[in-house]
Design an enzyme around this catalytic site. Structure first.
Site, PDB file in Angstrom:
ATOM      1  N   MET A  48     -25.439 -37.859   0.883  1.00 22.12           N
ATOM      2  CA  MET A  48     -24.713 -38.564  -0.573  1.00 22.12           C
ATOM      3  C   MET A  48     -25.574 -40.025  -0.399  1.00 22.12           C
ATOM      4  SD  MET A  48     -21.062 -40.375  -1.082  1.00 22.12           S
ATOM      5  CE  MET A  48     -21.271 -41.434   0.214  1.00 22.12           C
ATOM      6  N   SER A 122     -25.254 -34.040   6.180  1.00 22.22           N
ATOM      7  CA  SER A 122     -23.939 -34.383   5.475  1.00 22.22           C
ATOM      8  C   SER A 122     -23.394 -33.278   4.549  1.00 22.22           C
ATOM      9  CB  SER A 122     -24.035 -35.768   5.101  1.00 22.22           C
ATOM     10  OG  SER A 122     -22.663 -36.460   4.637  1.00 22.22           O
ATOM     11  N   GLN A 123     -23.196 -33.851   3.274  1.00 23.80           N
ATOM     12  CA  GLN A 123     -22.817 -32.950   2.005  1.00 23.80           C
ATOM     13  C   GLN A 123     -23.619 -31.893   1.751  1.00 23.80           C
ATOM     14  OE1 GLN A 123     -21.967 -35.614  -1.073  1.00 23.80           O
ATOM     15  NE2 GLN A 123     -24.017 -35.241  -2.089  1.00 23.80           N
ATOM     16  N   ASP A 241     -17.948 -40.213  14.237  1.00 23.30           N
ATOM     17  CA  ASP A 241     -18.099 -40.172  12.856  1.00 23.30           C
ATOM     18  C   ASP A 241     -17.046 -40.837  12.231  1.00 23.30           C
ATOM     19  OD1 ASP A 241     -18.809 -39.447  10.288  1.00 23.30           O
ATOM     20  OD2 ASP A 241     -19.756 -37.686  10.717  1.00 23.30           O
ATOM     21  N   HIS A 297     -21.846 -41.150  12.022  1.00 23.77           N
ATOM     22  CA  HIS A 297     -22.431 -40.293  10.879  1.00 23.77           C
ATOM     23  C   HIS A 297     -24.143 -40.357  10.672  1.00 23.77           C
ATOM     24  CE1 HIS A 297     -21.969 -37.316   8.050  1.00 23.77           C
ATOM     25  NE2 HIS A 297     -22.673 -38.228   7.002  1.00 23.77           N
TER      26      HIS A 297
END
Length: 314
Positions: A48, A122-123, A241, A297
């Site tokens: 993101m 991540s995503q 995270d 993260h």
């Protein structure tokens, strides 16, 4: 010795000098091509707010892989026709449409025709898993690696920065109050992996991405078979995270249904016990790997990446 003979000798000498210059260059090109050929190409998908090519993020990862693997081909996913548009599409858009677009791009790229590895950050982790499940056949995805992915979605968003933007605060409120409203689901990427354990029915009915790729409403055997065809599926979680909530989602863990305090592991979930996605089969075959990176993260070092990720690209 006459002029003709002298000129021929001179020409032969010139050709010899040219040949002596070109031969090492040809040998170097052949050795480089041979070295590249032993490594499969790599597909990257960012997270993101990031983009395919920022030199401090995906551009750096691409360079790092190519330094370790003799310049092997790396395709870094870009949605839209510019870096700025790509970053915007990581927040606003429809993940299902983006997965279909990336699938088509991969299938039409001749440099990926003999197979590839993929790394999702991540995503981008769950999006590349969707590619793996939905985009079966050729070219073959061999090793899938997700770094800080959200395979069971998220229930909670990280705080906006101090004195953060009004837009950030607005999106936080939207996710908590209206994530499953159709207009938001179709436009806000993060709503498409919002998983409310307090209302599993609303999640399964309203979320347009996660219940499908996690086989929660029905079983698509193609999804299962495609994922089981992986040689390795690597799940990296960040130990501290604060962006992925709960962080165990990176390993397919999540809150037990009906509450948001007690967690269950992948192995305790029906996704695993009923092997709805083939993860149990991968695990029992030694093809499912759980690794950890210390820190928050996406805060990993080059050394960690080289030691833990690069071996799965060999």
């Amino acid at each position: 010795m006459n002029y003709y003979v002298c000129s021929q000798l001179s020409a032969s000498g010139s050709k010899m000098h040219i040949f002596q210059f070109i031969l090492p260059l040809l040998l170097w090109q052949l050795s480089t091509a041979e070295a590249q050929s032993i490594y499969l190409p790599v597909v990257l998908w960012h997270g993101m707010g990031d983009s395919c090519c920022y030199p401090f993020s995906m551009g750096h990862i691409k360079k790092l892989i190519q330094e370790q693997h003799n310049g092997t081909y790396v395709y870094s996913v870009m949605i839209g026709n510019s870096i700025i548009a790509d970053a915007e599409h990581s927040i606003l858009g429809n993940a299902n449409d983006q997965v279909a677009e990336v699938c088509q791009t991969i299938q039409s790229d001749p440099l990926l025709a003999n197979g590839y590895h993929a790394i999702g950050f991540s995503q981008g982790g769950q999006f590349l898993r969707a590619v793996a499940q939905r985009c079966g056949g050729a070219p073959r995805l061999k090793n899938l690696i997700t770094v800080g992915g959200q395979h069971q979605g998220v229930f909670g968003v990280p705080p906006c920065p101090p004195h953060g933007s009004i837009v950030c605060e607005y999106f936080r409120k939207l996710l908590h109050t209206a994530a499953y409203e159709r207009g938001i689901q179709n436009r806000l990427i993060q709503a498409q992996y919002w998983h409310d354990p307090l209302d599993e029915e609303a999640y399964r009915e309203g979320n347009i991405l996660m219940p499908d790729i996690n086989q929660e409403n029905s079983i698509n055997e193609d999804y299962k078979q495609n994922l089981m065809s992986l040689e390795n599926f690597v799940l990296a979680m960040f130990s501290d995270d604060h962006t992925v909530i709960p962080r165990e989602s990176s390993w397919f863990g999540f809150y037990k249904p009906g509450q948001d305090q007690e967690l269950q592991t992948l192995q305790e979930s029906t996704l695993y016990t009923e092997d709805r996605l083939g993860l149990k089969a991968l695990d029992e075959a030694g093809k499912l790997h759980f690794i950890t990176s210390e820190g928050d993260h996406m805060q990993f070092t080059d050394e960690w990446f080289i030691e833990n990720i690069i071996p799965y690209l060999n």
